[in-house]
Design a protein around this motif. Structure first.
Motif, PDB file in Angstrom:
ATOM      1  N   PRO A   2       0.827  -1.205   0.000  1.00 58.75           N
ATOM      2  CA  PRO A   2       0.000   0.000   0.000  1.00 58.75           C
ATOM      3  C   PRO A   2       0.865   1.259   0.000  1.00 58.75           C
ATOM      4  O   PRO A   2       1.889   1.324   0.689  1.00 58.75           O
ATOM      5  N   GLU A   3       0.433   2.263  -0.778  1.00 57.39           N
ATOM      6  CA  GLU A   3       1.222   3.480  -0.890  1.00 57.39           C
ATOM      7  C   GLU A   3       1.422   4.148   0.471  1.00 57.39           C
ATOM      8  O   GLU A   3       2.473   4.741   0.738  1.00 57.39           O
ATOM      9  N   GLY A   4       0.444   4.029   1.361  1.00 57.46           N
ATOM     10  CA  GLY A   4       0.559   4.652   2.674  1.00 57.46           C
ATOM     11  C   GLY A   4       1.615   4.038   3.568  1.00 57.46           C
ATOM     12  O   GLY A   4       1.979   4.622   4.598  1.00 57.46           O
ATOM     13  N   GLU A   5       2.115   2.845   3.211  1.00 60.54           N
ATOM     14  CA  GLU A   5       3.150   2.197   4.011  1.00 60.54           C
ATOM     15  C   GLU A   5       4.539   2.444   3.458  1.00 60.54           C
ATOM     16  O   GLU A   5       5.524   1.936   3.995  1.00 60.54           O
ATOM     17  N   VAL A   6       4.636   3.205   2.384  1.00 59.00           N
ATOM     18  CA  VAL A   6       5.902   3.424   1.699  1.00 59.00           C
ATOM     19  C   VAL A   6       6.198   4.916   1.665  1.00 59.00           C
ATOM     20  O   VAL A   6       5.332   5.726   1.335  1.00 59.00           O
ATOM     21  N   ASP A   7       7.427   5.279   1.999  1.00 59.83           N
ATOM     22  CA  ASP A   7       7.822   6.678   1.896  1.00 59.83           C
ATOM     23  C   ASP A   7       9.327   6.749   1.636  1.00 59.83           C
ATOM     24  O   ASP A   7      10.020   5.713   1.631  1.00 59.83           O
ATOM     25  N   THR A   8       9.817   7.965   1.412  1.00 66.15           N
ATOM     26  CA  THR A   8      11.235   8.155   1.128  1.00 66.15           C
ATOM     27  C   THR A   8      11.765   9.353   1.909  1.00 66.15           C
ATOM     28  O   THR A   8      11.010  10.232   2.310  1.00 66.15           O
ATOM     29  N   PHE A   9      13.070   9.356   2.102  1.00 67.89           N
ATOM     30  CA  PHE A   9      13.741  10.574   2.545  1.00 67.89           C
ATOM     31  C   PHE A   9      14.971  10.777   1.670  1.00 67.89           C
ATOM     32  O   PHE A   9      15.473   9.839   1.042  1.00 67.89           O
ATOM     33  N   THR A  10      15.420  12.018   1.612  1.00 68.65           N
ATOM     34  CA  THR A  10      16.587  12.342   0.792  1.00 68.65           C
ATOM     35  C   THR A  10      17.854  11.879   1.496  1.00 68.65           C
ATOM     36  O   THR A  10      17.999  12.030   2.714  1.00 68.65           O
ATOM     37  N   PHE A  11      18.766  11.313   0.739  1.00 60.91           N
ATOM     38  CA  PHE A  11      20.023  10.811   1.294  1.00 60.91           C
ATOM     39  C   PHE A  11      20.657  11.915   2.144  1.00 60.91           C
ATOM     40  O   PHE A  11      20.841  13.035   1.681  1.00 60.91           O
ATOM     41  N   PRO A  12      20.972  11.629   3.404  1.00 63.32           N
ATOM     42  CA  PRO A  12      21.472  12.676   4.306  1.00 63.32           C
ATOM     43  C   PRO A  12      22.722  13.380   3.781  1.00 63.32           C
ATOM     44  O   PRO A  12      23.558  12.782   3.083  1.00 63.32           O
ATOM     45  N   ALA A  13      22.825  14.665   4.141  1.00 69.36           N
ATOM     46  CA  ALA A  13      23.941  15.500   3.708  1.00 69.36           C
ATOM     47  C   ALA A  13      24.718  16.000   4.922  1.00 69.36           C
ATOM     48  O   ALA A  13      24.290  15.834   6.077  1.00 69.36           O
ATOM     49  N   ARG A  14      25.850  16.608   4.641  1.00 65.66           N
ATOM     50  CA  ARG A  14      26.622  17.220   5.725  1.00 65.66           C
ATOM     51  C   ARG A  14      25.772  18.284   6.414  1.00 65.66           C
ATOM     52  O   ARG A  14      25.074  19.059   5.758  1.00 65.66           O
ATOM     53  N   GLU A  15      25.825  18.313   7.730  1.00 69.27           N
ATOM     54  CA  GLU A  15      24.977  19.222   8.498  1.00 69.27           C
ATOM     55  C   GLU A  15      25.181  20.676   8.070  1.00 69.27           C
ATOM     56  O   GLU A  15      26.317  21.132   7.885  1.00 69.27           O
ATOM     57  N   GLY A  16      24.080  21.378   7.867  1.00 70.41           N
ATOM     58  CA  GLY A  16      24.137  22.780   7.513  1.00 70.41           C
ATOM     59  C   GLY A  16      24.364  23.059   6.047  1.00 70.41           C
ATOM     60  O   GLY A  16      24.546  24.216   5.665  1.00 70.41           O
TER      61      GLY A  16
END
Length: 435
Positions: free
Chosen positions: A295-309
């Motif tokens: 189900p689409e509601g169980e799937v999400d993404t985040f952007t690959f983390p970057a150097r802080e700031g």
């Protein structure tokens, strides 16, 4: 990037590996003659031959795109040997090629016909360049590669939050490892598919680009000093990855098992078998997730983390349509068909995992997640994937093999810093040998 699974164009059982073993484009065209998709060619001449790297679901999705084309065509799936199509002069060589590697296009530009002005849009200027004022590659499909997919419901139920920085991510992984409810259920933080080395390259490129963008850009230059691979930023990026993967319990099934998992297996490890909370994979992983009905509601993404700031660019890939000399009128007719904003609609609607390069393509059939990822690619600074710009140095026998060897060294007990230093040394040697 094509999914690394065997595929048949028409149902003869001809696998991609069998096709590649046939050797050469002439053999490929002959082998495919029984399963090519043919249509009426009235008024256009011979069928236009289309070379692609796609296989499995992606190949079927492209067939659906071509189903609306009014004239005849033949699909020639070339897999990892797609670059050979640009310089070939055999009777069966493709007329139009969907090329996933911008670096190969640049190196083969003398073999390509310049595009007619009527297919170009200003929005493409940031994706494909020009030479002497002429364009030679038409952007068709974009791929957001700075994506980490995660199980949204699991995160919500355990009060987990997508990480913003690398240290956040390491802490998140440890929380998952230390949570008895998750560990007892056999859930690890990460799924890792090492058998398809390009997936390891995606992780490395993102660490380098999102933390050391200046070094990434220097390595992307046509002529760069191979000793850059020994630069501290490269070694640090490798050490960061090794330090994440080597943590006990971080990788689903352990590193030994990860070494035999392919790209679809890694995605399924998270969203079908639910043995991992996250997987690093480009936006087109959506097509794998859709196949087993998550189900689409169980799937999400985040952007690959970057150097802080910092707000560094996103890593992207893309399939560029080129026409091989000598160009036939049927090739231009097909190119104009694929350049239309509605052309990729069947792929977007029925398979997913497709970001249209044409900004005029209607986004109503994108999933919520894919629409957001498409917007990020259009609105934020982007860089093409490093591996796609480096030719053989960035391929399965270059960067890909070195990263697989790094994982093997970690599995055998080599400390992360030592494994990273050795991987950087190997890349210097490979780059020097490539000249």
């Amino acid at each position: 990037m094509a999914e690394p699974q065997a595929a048949c164009v028409r149902g003869t059982g001809l696998s991609r590996r069998a096709l590649l073993r046939a050797g050469g484009l002439g053999s490929a065209a002959m082998a495919l003659s029984g399963c090519s998709v043919l249509a009426s060619t009235a008024g256009v001449g011979d069928n236009v031959r289309v070379g692609v790297a796609w296989s499995a679901a992606e190949l079927e999705a492209f067939r659906a795109v071509l189903a609306g084309y009014r004239y005849g065509y033949e699909l020639v799936p070339l897999g990892d040997d797609i670059a050979s199509a640009l310089g070939a002069r055999t009777a069966g060589r493709p007329d139009v090629v969907a090329m996933p590697q911008p670096g190969t296009v640049s190196a083969s530009i003398d073999d390509l016909a310049p595009l007619p002005d009527d297919v170009w849009q200003p929005a493409y200027d940031g994706i494909a360049g020009a030479r002497d004022g002429r364009h030679f590659a038409l952007p068709f499909k974009l791929a957001h590669s700075s994506v980490v997919w995660y199980r949204k419901r699991l995160f919500d139920e355990h009060d987990l939050r997508p990480p913003q920085t690398w240290s956040d991510w390491m802490e998140l992984n440890q929380r998952i490892i230390d949570d008895p409810a998750l560990s007892d259920a056999g859930i690890a933080p990460l799924a890792l598919g090492c058998a398809d080395s390009w997936l390891l390259a995606v992780s490395f490129e993102n660490v380098l680009l999102r933390h050391f963008p200046a070094t990434y850009d220097k390595l992307s230059e046509p002529s760069y000093d191979p000793d850059l691979w020994r630069r501290g930023d490269v070694e640090e990026a490798l050490r960061m990855l090794a330090g994440m993967w080597v943590v006990p319990g971080a990788v689903s099934g352990g590193l030994d098992r990860a070494l035999v998992l392919q790209y679809p297996d890694a995605v399924q490890e998270a969203f079908l078998y639910r043995r991992a909370a996250m997987v690093v994979a480009p936006d087109y992983a959506e097509s794998v997730i859709r196949r087993f009905g998550a189900p689409e509601g169980e799937v999400d993404t985040f952007t690959f983390p970057a150097r802080e700031g910092t707000s560094p660019p996103l890593a992207v890939a893309g399939d560029l349509l080129v026409v091989v000399k000598p160009a036939r009128e049927s090739a231009w007719d097909l190119l104009r068909y694929l350049a239309k904003p509605q052309a990729p609609m069947p792929w977007i609607r029925d398979t997913g995992g497709f970001i249209a390069a044409n900004p005029e393509t209607d986004d109503r059939y994108y999933s919520t997640t894919e629409r957001r990822l498409a917007r990020e690619v259009r609105e934020q600074p982007i860089r093409f994937r490093l591996a796609d710009q480096l030719g053989p140095v960035g391929g399965r026998d270059g960067l890909g093999r070195v990263l697989q060897q790094l994982v093997r060294a970690l599995a055998d007990g080599t400390p992360p810093a030592t494994a990273a230093r050795e991987a950087a040394r190997k890349m210097v040697t490979i780059a020097e040998d490539a000249g």
